[in-house]
Structures are given as C-alpha cells and as structure tokens.
Design a protein around this motif. Structure first.
Motif, PDB file in Angstrom:
ATOM      1  N   PHE A   1       0.822  -1.296  -0.009  1.00  0.00           N
ATOM      2  CA  PHE A   1       0.195   0.083   0.008  1.00  0.00           C
ATOM      3  C   PHE A   1       0.890   0.924   0.027  1.00  0.00           C
ATOM      4  O   PHE A   1       1.748   1.191   0.715  1.00  0.00           O
ATOM      5  CB  PHE A   1      -0.838  -0.077   1.285  1.00  0.00           C
ATOM      6  CG  PHE A   1      -1.812  -1.055   1.294  1.00  0.00           C
ATOM      7  CD1 PHE A   1      -3.062  -1.123   0.805  1.00  0.00           C
ATOM      8  CD2 PHE A   1      -1.427  -2.289   1.998  1.00  0.00           C
ATOM      9  CE1 PHE A   1      -3.956  -2.362   0.994  1.00  0.00           C
ATOM     10  CE2 PHE A   1      -2.430  -3.593   2.094  1.00  0.00           C
ATOM     11  CZ  PHE A   1      -3.422  -3.370   1.480  1.00  0.00           C
ATOM     12  N   ASP A   2       0.803   1.949  -0.839  1.00  0.00           N
ATOM     13  CA  ASP A   2       1.506   3.345  -1.391  1.00  0.00           C
ATOM     14  C   ASP A   2       0.588   4.578  -1.210  1.00  0.00           C
ATOM     15  O   ASP A   2      -0.439   4.745  -1.877  1.00  0.00           O
ATOM     16  CB  ASP A   2       2.054   3.332  -2.657  1.00  0.00           C
ATOM     17  CG  ASP A   2       3.607   4.206  -2.654  1.00  0.00           C
ATOM     18  OD1 ASP A   2       3.692   4.813  -1.751  1.00  0.00           O
ATOM     19  OD2 ASP A   2       3.984   4.112  -3.784  1.00  0.00           O
ATOM     20  N   LEU A   3       1.186   5.434  -0.067  1.00  0.00           N
ATOM     21  CA  LEU A   3       0.348   6.765  -0.178  1.00  0.00           C
ATOM     22  C   LEU A   3       0.733   7.354  -1.456  1.00  0.00           C
ATOM     23  O   LEU A   3       1.806   7.707  -1.963  1.00  0.00           O
ATOM     24  CB  LEU A   3       1.022   7.494   1.096  1.00  0.00           C
ATOM     25  CG  LEU A   3       0.440   6.915   2.376  1.00  0.00           C
ATOM     26  CD1 LEU A   3       1.237   8.059   3.476  1.00  0.00           C
ATOM     27  CD2 LEU A   3      -1.010   7.185   2.528  1.00  0.00           C
ATOM     28  N   SER A   4      -0.457   8.164  -1.943  1.00  0.00           N
ATOM     29  CA  SER A   4      -0.495   8.884  -3.093  1.00  0.00           C
ATOM     30  C   SER A   4       0.175  10.249  -3.037  1.00  0.00           C
ATOM     31  O   SER A   4      -0.708  10.940  -2.468  1.00  0.00           O
ATOM     32  CB  SER A   4      -1.671   8.631  -3.826  1.00  0.00           C
ATOM     33  OG  SER A   4      -1.712   9.328  -5.149  1.00  0.00           O
ATOM     34  N   GLN A   5       0.982  10.643  -3.833  1.00  0.00           N
ATOM     35  CA  GLN A   5       1.470  12.162  -3.583  1.00  0.00           C
ATOM     36  C   GLN A   5       1.553  12.603  -2.331  1.00  0.00           C
ATOM     37  O   GLN A   5       1.025  13.792  -2.144  1.00  0.00           O
ATOM     38  CB  GLN A   5       0.886  12.896  -4.807  1.00  0.00           C
ATOM     39  CG  GLN A   5       0.894  12.503  -6.128  1.00  0.00           C
ATOM     40  CD  GLN A   5      -0.291  12.538  -7.094  1.00  0.00           C
ATOM     41  OE1 GLN A   5      -1.582  12.861  -6.311  1.00  0.00           O
ATOM     42  NE2 GLN A   5      -0.416  12.173  -8.124  1.00  0.00           N
TER      43      GLN A   5
END
Length: 600
Positions: free
Chosen positions: A358-362
C-alpha cells in the motif's frame, strides 16, 4: 511504583530474534532514586516493569523491551498504549533533533548523551567499550561470566547514566505517539520476512559465474589481472584499463582528482560523441557490466537467520523522522529498474498468505497543500482529479504535458529554486525561472507559505503537522524548510495510518519503504485486510479545526506470491515481474531481465 530505570545485557544484537532462550542474560534496575539492583532473573525484571508508573531504558522500544517481549512474554503493548514507556533514544532525537544526513548519527547513543549532557561517559578499557573488551576476551557477548565484576559494573553504570540523562528529556503528546508508532513498526523486526533461500543461493552462484566470466574477458582482451574482488581497481588493473582506453583511441576518463573514472556516468559521457567507436563501446559495456554486479542478494542471505527469515532493523534516525530499514536495506531494492525490481522477489509471504503493498499517493505534495492552504493547490487534489495533470494545466495549459509538470511540482514540494529545477528537469535556467514565476502566480498561497516557513526556519526548527520538531541548518532554509515540512508531515501521515491499523493486522507488517508498507496477510482474509488497510491509510488531513482538509489517498498493489509479484499491474511492460512469467522455461519477450540474466 514510581519511575523505573533499567538495562539488560544480552547475546549479540544481531541474533535478537533467533538466538533462543537465554538471549537476555543479566539485568540491572533502579526505582526512583533507589539503589541499582542486579539480577539474572528476567521474570523478576518483568514483574518490576509491569508495576512501574514510568519505564525508562535507552532504545527500549527497539531492543530492551523488544527482547523481553519476545523471549519472556512481557506485555509491551499495554505499557506503550498506557503511555508508561520512556525511550531515551526516541526522546533524545525529539528534544535535540538531528541535522539532515548522517553527521549526527553517533550523537544519540547513551554514552554520547552522557558526555554531551553530563560530561560523563561509559566505562572504557584501553579506549574501547568495556563491554566489547569483555566480549573479545571471552569469545562473545553470550560468554561473558555473569559474575564478572566489570560486566556487572558496566551494567550498573548504564542504569545510573540513564537515570541522570532522563532528567534532561521531556516527553510531550507527540513523544508518546512516537513510542506507539515505533512499537508497531518494531513488529516488522520481530516477525521477520520469509526469504526464498534456495533461489537466493542460486542467484549468488550465478552471479559469481558471471563476474568470473567478465574478469576473464577483461583479462583476455586487455591484460587485466584476475586476482582479488575488484581487480580493475588495483594499480595493475588501472594501468591495464588506461592502456585499453588508449588502444581504443581515447584519452582515459578522469575524476576531478585525476583518478581513472570507470563509473556509469563517466563512461556514458565518454560514449556520447563516439558511438561509432566499436572497440570503446565494447570496453565500456564490459566495465559497466562488471560494476553492475550487485551484492543485494548476498546481503539478504547474510542477514537470513536459521528460521529462514530476515529480521531487519527499524530506525527513525533521519532528520524528518522517515523510517530506515537495514540489515538488509529494503530501499536499495528499487522498482524503477527492470532488473533491480527482481531483487524483491526473494522476499515471500508466509505459508498460506499473500503479500500486498500500500503506497500513499503524492503524500509529500498533499502535506504541503494542507500546510499552505492555497485553495487552487488544494483543489488539484479533489476526488477524481489527477494532481500532475492539474499542474500541467496550471503551468502549460495542457493536461497532456503531465510528465513535464512532474519535475516542477516536485521542485516546489522540495523547496527548490530555479537553478535546482533546471538541473532536475534538464531545462535552461531561464525556462525554469519562468515556470517558477507561473507557479507563484497560479498558487499565491503556496508561494506565501514557502516564504513564511523559510523565515520561521531561521530560528533553527520547523514542526510537522503532528508536531515533530525538525532542525534546519542555518543558511539552508530556502530549500530545507519546505522540504522538511513536506517530508516530515508525510512521514507522520504514514505513521497515522499505521496507528489506525486494526490490531490483528499489526503482526502482518513486513516492510516499509518511503511511503509504502507491505503486509503478509492470510489469503482467505485478503479482501478484509485490504479494506481495513485502505480505511486506515485514507483519511482527510486537517491541520486545524478551521483548515480546509486535504484527502490522503493510498494505492493498493496486486496480491503477490513474492514481493516483486505485487507490481504486475504497475509494470505491464515488464512481464518478468509476474511470478507466472518467471515460472516459464523461456520467453521471447525482448529485454526480459529474468530469462536473460536469471537462469544462467
């Protein structure tokens, strides 16, 4: 009970989770201003800890309490959640924040704190730590006799030093939150990450064959010596290479100090105007291939324990609090290079589970938007909008120039000026200046905030949205202040998501890289896990009750049978990212890094 100060002596820190019973060997503790008690009974120590109102130790969350939690069942979760733990390492970094880079890395050991705050350090022997001297004398930390007077004296002095240092360390609400964050992240170390040991061993053997072949080729064609790990960097090797470059009709490339330059950038520059020089190209390709033999796989094997897992170290020593993962380092296992991403495939889910990232967006840019409160900038993050496309419209009037807008938006997030933007984007400085002026006109609130935060940073500090203090080096406010605010707040956004995870998912944490977390979750609960993680990581960031909120969003990866496999959809042009493709005996895909390099 009042405040407890304690320390434990153990076997080597490198075997914290794999040593077995007896890892915790000797403990010393004191209550309030009372005498120091020494004991080898860890159950006694755990009882005293559970009864204390405050529990002080240096690197308590990352080591002392972690060891007692793992080997003696200490209920550290309750202690941390009740706000009873005071880790002097965590608090020292918050009370006296480090500078960017590694210059301050040694300032936060207990010995360094004692010398800085009290002009008093630990017991030394012949200039070295008494503990290391004893370990060398007896053949290991786990072989030092428990009744050795120096051993016991060293331990008791640590407790006295800790008690004295603690009087200088304040703990506010952010400090208590940080203890909770770091304890949850410590479960990455405790649970470890399963390694495909057989595949790692095969790759190391294959790599050794490739390296030997390259050396033989260089020796046959250019007379390079073959002995040693880096024969091309020996005196004889350098002389041979200089002769090889001259034989190709070019002056050997040099560094600024006059040494032979064989790095990627130097060789690429050399080839720019000599594409027709076949001999030179072959020489450069051989050197690039030799220099490109990475040791990541061997490093993973070196840190794999007898349980077939790596138990990486987790640290928040960076100036913005960003998390570092080492032993092995996960950040070096990138995913922007086609061959590099395959290194991640060595890390597997537990049996019956799948990996999900899971990767936080910007998130850095969103953090800046939450701080600056520029309406137009915040609007670029509205649901359904693509931030970089919106910035392309603002800068160029064309959403199709998304890729051109990216370096500009990154530049403003990291506080760059026109010169920095010109270098990053590869454009003339005059064009960079024009773009920066356009940015200021389109987003006046952002421009005003950057100026205000730079002035604020002149006092030496800025504070993230959650209250983390970050030191700003005098004279570097222009770039460092906005960048620290963006990165520090982004770090705390990720930490907030980790704190919001349901308790059952905390043991599933396996890795953290920048703004991304990786979990190993039961395959039959994957839907539930994904929904829970997204609910935890996605929320509205509102810095004050009056602030306009900025949405925090996260992207979910595919479910992977190894870490690389998680990025199948993200890397559609790289079929080898998929485990299914790698299981094929061969393929016709041009440039496939797996079938080209993985099966020799």
């Amino acid at each position: 009970m009042g405040s407890l100060y304690f320390d434990i002596e153990t076997a080597s820190v490198d075997v914290l989770y794999t040593y077995g019973p007896g890892f915790c060997r000797l403990a010393a503790y004191a209550v309030d201003d009372g005498p120091v008690v020494v004991t080898a009974d860890m159950d006694e120590l755990c009882e005293v800890i559970m009864a204390a109102d405050r529990i002080w130790a240096h690197n308590a969350v990352g080591f002392d309490l972690a060891a007692l939690e793992h080997w003696h069942g200490l209920d550290v979760v309750t202690l941390v959640e009740q706000g009873r733990v005071r880790d002097s390492l965590i608090l020292a970094r918050l009370n006296d924040p480090p500078l960017p880079g590694k210059a301050d890395a040694r300032r936060y050991g207990l010995d360094a704190l004692g010398r800085r705050l009290l002009d008093e350090g630990k017991v030394a022997s012949d200039g070295a730590s008494a503990l290391k001297t004893l370990a060398a004398e007896h053949g290991g930390f786990d072989r030092i006799p428990l009744d050795d007077p120096m051993y016991r004296g060293y331990l008791m002095q640590d407790v006295e030093l800790l008690r004295a240092v603690s009087r200088f360390l304040a703990c506010d609400a952010y400090g208590l939150r940080e203890h909770r964050v770091m304890h949850r992240l410590s479960q990455i170390s405790r649970n470890g990450w399963r390694v495909d040991v057989t595949e790692a061993q095969r790759r190391v053997a294959s790599q050794e064959l490739r390296t030997a072949g390259l050396r033989d080729e260089l020796a046959r064609r250019y007379g390079l010596p073959t002995e040693g790990k880096a024969p091309h960097r020996t005196k004889a090797g350098i002389a041979a290479l200089e002769g090889a470059f001259e034989a190709c009709g070019v002056v050997p490339p040099r560094t600024a100090k006059g040494a032979l330059a064989t790095g990627k950038d130097a060789l690429a520059t050399l080839l720019e105007d000599r594409s027709e020089n076949t001999a030179l190209r072959e020489l450069c390709e051989l050197l690039l291939a030799l220099n490109g033999q990475r040791s990541v796989t061997q490093t993973v094997l070196d840190h794999t324990g007898p349980d077939g897992r790596v138990h990486p170290s987790i640290d928040a020593g960076q100036s913005t609090g960003r998390i570092s993962v080492t032993k092995p380092g996960l950040t070096v296992m990138g995913k922007r290079d086609r061959a590099n991403v395959l290194e991640r495939s060595l890390l597997l889910p537990d049996e019956g589970e799948v990996l999900v990232a899971f990767d936080l967006s910007q998130v850095d840019a969103r953090a800046v938007a939450a701080h600056c409160q520029d309406p137009a900038y915040i609007e670029a993050f509205a649901p359904g909008k693509d931030f970089h496309s919106e910035m392309a419209v603002a800068l160029f009037g064309d959403p199709g120039r998304r890729s051109d807008a990216k370096p500009v938006t990154h530049a403003t997030t990291y506080g760059m000026g026109p010169r920095g933007l010109a270098m990053t984007a590869g454009i003339p400085q005059i064009e960079a200046e024009k773009l920066m002026r356009t940015l200021d006109v389109r987003f006046p609130g952002l421009a005003k905030w950057k100026q205000e935060i730079r002035r604020e940073a002149e006092r030496g500090f800025v504070f993230s949205a959650w209250g983390r203090p970050m030191r700003i080096e005098r004279g570097r406010e222009y770039t460092t202040a906005p960048a620290s605010l963006g990165q520090g707040t982004a770090r705390d956004v990720l930490a907030e998501g980790i704190l919001r995870l349901p308790k059952w998912l905390v043991p599933c944490l396996r890795g953290i890289v920048h703004d991304e977390i990786v979990l190993s979750v039961p395959a039959d609960r994957a839907d539930e896990a994904e929904a829970a993680v997204l609910a935890a990581m996605q929320f509205e960031m509102r810095l004050t009750p009056e602030s306009v909120p900025v949405p925090v969003l996260a992207d979910r990866s595919d479910r992977g049978s190894d870490w690389t496999d998680c990025y199948r959809s993200e890397k559609p042009k790289w079929p080898e990212v998929s485990t299914t493709h790698r299981s094929q005996p061969d393929c016709d895909e041009p440039g496939c890094a797996w079938h080209r390099d993985g099966k020799e």
